[in-house]
Design a protein around this motif. Structure first.
Motif: not given
Length: 460
Positions: A155-161, A163-170, A321-325
């Motif tokens: 869950i999350g559509n911030s730029d940081a998240m 990027e995490v999703k893209q790394v997971i897919e690769r 994984i970036p912190p929520l803050r």
């Protein structure tokens, strides 16, 4: 929550067991022992009685004598053939017959135990069956979640998240070791699960909390052991690496792993084989390793607390994984997701969050990250209070002093309150709390046992 934070592997209590034996003493003996661990334990003296009990509901485990008055236990089990209601089965017999033992195992028995037996032998067999069943259930649930699209999406559509999703897919389709770093509560296990689900691997996802298992038991838990390998090892047992065959093993809190085990893990990663405790034989494995830590392992290496060669072997691919803050824009989506999820879990209506509520949630620092946010939303739903109510400073009273506790408290109560506050500040992570307190994890466990053994209803 349970205050008994034992280092022993915990098993689910919501397990149903059916004992089928024509000896009243054996039925009573096993029911008394198993009722201490599991929610439902029924007994039957014949196959006919067992069938009536099974018609009322499913049993996770059957413990069946082979020779029964009305039918052979093996023949009954072979005739069941119900894929949707499969139960693990342990056969018992007082007659030493190798052909019968082979027939029982071919019929799908989980174990074959000769009478008379020691209770420890039976309990070890039962524990092994339930552990395997738990892993099968978990794998089934993960596959179902993947097919329905629920509970596995980040869950999350911030730029940081993004990027995490893209790394997971690769990274997911590869077999490379992955190191996930991030603060407590950021969702490291969710990332590991998604890596597994997108990998195409057909085996189980097996999570292991390295900080929650006693150092002397960790090797046996991971690699298994042979019969007599150590005191209490009545029989051989497979380790979690074996359970994860063809799948993924997730080593959470890898920074807590003792130095001796770090050496053993490095060998596993390099040789792709394990050696059960007490065995001289190497067993080849096909397991993907994903590790996670809330520490900076590079600093642990510099401090001499973590092997540098293992760190470089784990750090082939790194996901931070970036912190929520740092991504307040994701708080809105997470809040609505947890509200929908929790309302269904708790059986209550969804709450409608005001603009002010969302602002308060976005402005909070979230030291416990997503885990803290979910817990906050659950409290708000249950108690009907807005989030701002939980961060109001409590008014000082005459009974309080600058040290923060009533003057009437005895020293033992002050110590207890302080320790619990530190554990809460670490989101229940007792290993981290022990480090902050400057004591060993064993000392902290001893304190909890001393405080809560007499207070079973209190929570840690």
């Amino acid at each position: 929550m349970n205050t008994n934070d034992s280092n022993e592997k915990s098993l689910p209590t919501a397990v149903s067991v059916l004992i089928v034996d024509d000896e009243p003493g054996m039925r009573s003996f096993l029911k008394k022992a198993l009722s201490k661990k599991f929610a439902l334990v029924e007994t039957a003296s014949t196959i006919g009685e067992a069938e009536k009990l099974r018609s009322r509901g499913h049993f996770d485990l059957l413990i069946v004598d082979i020779r029964l008055p009305d039918r052979s236990g093996i023949d009954w089990h072979e005739a069941l053939n119900e894929p949707d209601r499969q139960s693990d089965i342990i056969f018992m017999t007082g007659y030493a017959d190798m052909d019968v033992a082979i027939k029982a195992l071919r019929a799908g028995a989980s174990d074959f135990i000769m009478k008379p037996f020691h209770l420890e032998q039976m309990m070890t067999s039962v524990d092994r069956c339930i552990e395997r069943r738990l892993l099968k259930r978990e794998n089934f649930m993960l596959r179902r979640e993947l097919s329905t699209g629920h509970s596995t999406t980040m869950i999350g559509n911030s730029d940081a998240m993004m990027e995490v999703k893209q790394v997971i897919e690769r990274v997911a389709p590869t077999n490379a070791v992955v190191l996930i770093e991030g603060e407590s509560g950021t969702g490291k296990e969710l990332v590991a699960r998604q890596l597994h689900q997108l990998s195409g691997r057909t085996g189980a996802f097996v999570p292991v909390n390295c900080g929650a298992i006693a150092p002397e038991l960790l090797s046996s838990e991971l690699f298994g052991h042979t019969a007599g390998a150590f005191t209490g090892a009545k029989g051989a047992r497979e380790g979690l690496f074996s359970f994860a065959s063809g799948g993924t093993i997730f080593l959470d809190e890898i920074g807590e792993m003792p130095m001796k085990m770090q050496t053993a893990l490095l060998r596993v990663l390099e040789q792709k084989s394990i050696r059960p405790v007490g065995s001289e034989k190497e067993v080849a494995i096909d397991v993907r390793v994903v590790a996670a830590t809330n520490r900076l392992l590079s600093e642990e290496v510099a401090a001499g607390n973590f092997r540098s060669d293992l760190y470089y072997r784990l750090n082939v691919l790194n996901i931070l994984i970036p912190p929520l803050r740092t991504r307040p824009e994701d708080v809105i989506e997470l809040t609505h997701h947890f509200t929908w999820q929790l309302a269904r879990e708790l059986g209550v209506k969804e709450v409608i969050w005001s603009h002010e509520d969302i602002q308060v949630l976005q402005q909070h620092e979230w030291p416990g990250n997503i885990r803290e946010l979910r817990n906050m939303i659950e409290r708000c739903i249950l108690l009907g209070k807005p989030p701002a109510e939980y961060w109001k400073k409590a008014p000082e009273t005459e009974a309080m002093t600058q040290v923060g506790y009533p003057l009437s408290w005895p020293l033992k109560e002050v110590e207890k309150q302080h320790v619990m506050s530190v554990v809460d500040a670490n989101n229940g992570n007792k290993s981290a709390a022990a480090r902050d307190l400057g004591v060993s994890r064993k000392t902290l466990d001893r304190k909890y046992k001393e405080w809560f053994d007499a207070e079973p209803d209190k929570e840690a």
